[in-house]
Motif scaffolding. Structure first.
Motif, PDB file in Angstrom:
ATOM      1  N   ALA A 176      -3.413 -11.719   5.689  1.00 18.01           N
ATOM      2  CA  ALA A 176      -3.826 -11.362   4.328  1.00 18.01           C
ATOM      3  C   ALA A 176      -2.604 -11.134   3.442  1.00 18.01           C
ATOM      4  O   ALA A 176      -1.617 -10.531   3.881  1.00 18.01           O
ATOM      5  N   PRO A 177      -2.644 -11.605   2.205  1.00 16.97           N
ATOM      6  CA  PRO A 177      -1.522 -11.344   1.302  1.00 16.97           C
ATOM      7  C   PRO A 177      -1.380  -9.839   1.037  1.00 16.97           C
ATOM      8  O   PRO A 177      -2.364  -9.126   0.904  1.00 16.97           O
ATOM      9  N   VAL A 178      -0.127  -9.395   0.965  1.00 16.28           N
ATOM     10  CA  VAL A 178       0.188  -7.992   0.697  1.00 16.28           C
ATOM     11  C   VAL A 178       0.707  -7.889  -0.730  1.00 16.28           C
ATOM     12  O   VAL A 178       1.626  -8.611  -1.118  1.00 16.28           O
ATOM     13  N   ILE A 179       0.083  -6.989  -1.500  1.00 18.37           N
ATOM     14  CA  ILE A 179       0.433  -6.802  -2.904  1.00 18.37           C
ATOM     15  C   ILE A 179       0.911  -5.374  -3.109  1.00 18.37           C
ATOM     16  O   ILE A 179       0.215  -4.427  -2.722  1.00 18.37           O
ATOM     17  N   LEU A 180       2.088  -5.200  -3.697  1.00 20.13           N
ATOM     18  CA  LEU A 180       2.600  -3.873  -4.035  1.00 20.13           C
ATOM     19  C   LEU A 180       2.347  -3.599  -5.514  1.00 20.13           C
ATOM     20  O   LEU A 180       2.496  -4.493  -6.347  1.00 20.13           O
ATOM     21  N   ALA A 194       6.173   2.429   1.522  1.00 23.02           N
ATOM     22  CA  ALA A 194       5.410   1.249   1.120  1.00 23.02           C
ATOM     23  C   ALA A 194       6.007  -0.011   1.745  1.00 23.02           C
ATOM     24  O   ALA A 194       5.284  -0.875   2.242  1.00 23.02           O
ATOM     25  N   GLY A 195       7.338  -0.112   1.740  1.00 19.43           N
ATOM     26  CA  GLY A 195       8.007  -1.262   2.342  1.00 19.43           C
ATOM     27  C   GLY A 195       7.777  -1.346   3.842  1.00 19.43           C
ATOM     28  O   GLY A 195       7.518  -2.428   4.383  1.00 19.43           O
ATOM     29  N   GLU A 196       7.856  -0.217   4.534  1.00 16.92           N
ATOM     30  CA  GLU A 196       7.593  -0.190   5.987  1.00 16.92           C
ATOM     31  C   GLU A 196       6.151  -0.596   6.280  1.00 16.92           C
ATOM     32  O   GLU A 196       5.890  -1.337   7.238  1.00 16.92           O
ATOM     33  N   THR A 197       5.240  -0.107   5.465  1.00 15.39           N
ATOM     34  CA  THR A 197       3.830  -0.420   5.665  1.00 15.39           C
ATOM     35  C   THR A 197       3.577  -1.904   5.425  1.00 15.39           C
ATOM     36  O   THR A 197       2.879  -2.559   6.207  1.00 15.39           O
ATOM     37  N   ALA A 198       4.146  -2.456   4.361  1.00 11.78           N
ATOM     38  CA  ALA A 198       3.995  -3.885   4.077  1.00 11.78           C
ATOM     39  C   ALA A 198       4.530  -4.724   5.240  1.00 11.78           C
ATOM     40  O   ALA A 198       3.873  -5.676   5.678  1.00 11.78           O
ATOM     41  N   CYS A 252     -10.079  -4.354   9.526  1.00  9.07           N
ATOM     42  CA  CYS A 252     -10.935  -4.575   8.345  1.00  9.07           C
ATOM     43  C   CYS A 252     -11.042  -6.044   7.961  1.00  9.07           C
ATOM     44  O   CYS A 252     -11.925  -6.416   7.185  1.00  9.07           O
ATOM     45  N   LYS A 253     -10.122  -6.869   8.451  1.00  5.16           N
ATOM     46  CA  LYS A 253     -10.063  -8.289   8.086  1.00  5.16           C
ATOM     47  C   LYS A 253     -10.105  -8.463   6.563  1.00  5.16           C
ATOM     48  O   LYS A 253     -11.002  -9.102   6.009  1.00  5.16           O
ATOM     49  N   PRO A 254      -9.113  -7.896   5.871  1.00  5.26           N
ATOM     50  CA  PRO A 254      -9.155  -7.893   4.407  1.00  5.26           C
ATOM     51  C   PRO A 254      -8.833  -9.244   3.776  1.00  5.26           C
ATOM     52  O   PRO A 254      -8.129 -10.070   4.352  1.00  5.26           O
ATOM     53  N   LEU A 255      -9.359  -9.417   2.585  1.00 10.79           N
ATOM     54  CA  LEU A 255      -9.006 -10.562   1.752  1.00 10.79           C
ATOM     55  C   LEU A 255      -7.560 -10.409   1.292  1.00 10.79           C
ATOM     56  O   LEU A 255      -6.807 -11.380   1.203  1.00 10.79           O
ATOM     57  N   ALA A 256      -7.169  -9.174   0.979  1.00 10.03           N
ATOM     58  CA  ALA A 256      -5.814  -8.841   0.551  1.00 10.03           C
ATOM     59  C   ALA A 256      -5.578  -7.370   0.843  1.00 10.03           C
ATOM     60  O   ALA A 256      -6.525  -6.606   1.039  1.00 10.03           O
ATOM     61  N   VAL A 257      -4.302  -6.994   0.879  1.00 10.75           N
ATOM     62  CA  VAL A 257      -3.927  -5.606   1.128  1.00 10.75           C
ATOM     63  C   VAL A 257      -3.113  -5.123  -0.070  1.00 10.75           C
ATOM     64  O   VAL A 257      -2.100  -5.715  -0.411  1.00 10.75           O
ATOM     65  N   LEU A 258      -3.586  -4.069  -0.698  1.00 13.14           N
ATOM     66  CA  LEU A 258      -2.887  -3.472  -1.833  1.00 13.14           C
ATOM     67  C   LEU A 258      -2.174  -2.233  -1.333  1.00 13.14           C
ATOM     68  O   LEU A 258      -2.777  -1.391  -0.679  1.00 13.14           O
ATOM     69  N   ILE A 259      -0.898  -2.123  -1.656  1.00 13.38           N
ATOM     70  CA  ILE A 259      -0.121  -0.952  -1.257  1.00 13.38           C
ATOM     71  C   ILE A 259       0.461  -0.316  -2.499  1.00 13.38           C
ATOM     72  O   ILE A 259       1.226  -0.933  -3.234  1.00 13.38           O
TER      73      ILE A 259
END
Length: 177
Positions: free
Chosen positions: A83-87, A70-74, A47-54
C-alpha cells in the motif's frame, strides 16, 4: 519514551471526515496504544489498506519531534505492505520534496489534508496503486516514483470547517491518554 501522551485530535478529525465521506478509515495511535512501530506495521498489514496515512504531528506537539517516529513507521510499513504510504503534517507540507527524498514515503500532502487525501483515496480506488499520479493531478499531493518526484500544488486552506465532523472520540478514548 515520551513525557506526555496526548490524543491525536487532528488525526481523529481527518478519520471522522473520511468516514463521513464513506471512505472507511481506521486510526492507530502507537503512543496511545503504548505499542511499537513493528506492532503498528503488522496491524496495518492485517487491515489490507488501500493506502496508509501517517501524521507527523498533533495539535499539541511540535512537528519535528514526530518526524523520526513517522519515518520509522513508514519504513516498517513499506517493508511489509504494498500500500502507498502518505505522510502529512507541518514538515511534509513545508518540505514536500525533501520529505519524499529522506523518508520511506510514496507521497506527501502539502497543505490541509481533508480534500487532497479524500481525492487521493478516490483516485487510488479508481486507478490502483500501479498507475502514476500526474503533476498537479490532485492539488496538494506530491508523489515519488523511484528517484523521480512528481510535484503537486499546495492544497491551501480548508475553509469549510463547519462542514467537518467532530473527532470520533471512540477512536481516541480520553481514558487512553
Amino acid at each position: 519514551d515520551v513525557p506526555a501522551i496526548t490524543p491525536p485530535v487532528q488525526d481523529a478529525l481527518l478519520v471522522a471526515h473520511l468516514n463521513k465521506l464513506g471512505i472507511r478509515s481506521v486510526l492507530m495511535d502507537a503512543e496511545g496504544l503504548r505499542t511499537t512501530v513493528a506492532d503498528i506495521a503488522r496491524a496495518v498489514v492485517e487491515c489490507k489498506p488501500l493506502a496508509v496515512l501517517i501524521s507527523t504531528d498533533h495539535v499539541n506537539s511540535a512537528d519535528v519531534t514526530k518526524m523520526a517516529a513517522a519515518g520509522e513507521t513508514a519504513k516498517a510499513i513499506k517493508g511489509l505492505s504494498p500500500a502507498p504510504v502518505i505522510l502529512y503534517g507541518n514538515v511534509p507540507s513545508a518540505y514536500p520534496e525533501l520529505t519524499l527524498r529522506q523518508e520511506s514515503a510514496d507521497m506527501v500532502c502539502q497543505g490541509e489534508p481533508y480534500a487532497p487525501i479524500a481525492a487521493l483515496l478516490g483516485w487510488l480506488r479508481s486507478h490502483g496503486a500501479g498507475r502514476e499520479l500526474g503533476s498537479g493531478e490532485i492539488r496538494g499531493i506530491w508523489a515519488k516514483y523511484g528517484d523521480r518526484i512528481v510535484p503537486g500544488e499546495h492544497a491551501g486552506r480548508h475553509d469549510a470547517i463547519d462542514a467537518l465532523p467532530y473527532p470520533d472520540w471512540d477512536l481516541v478514548p480520553p481514558s487512553q491518554y
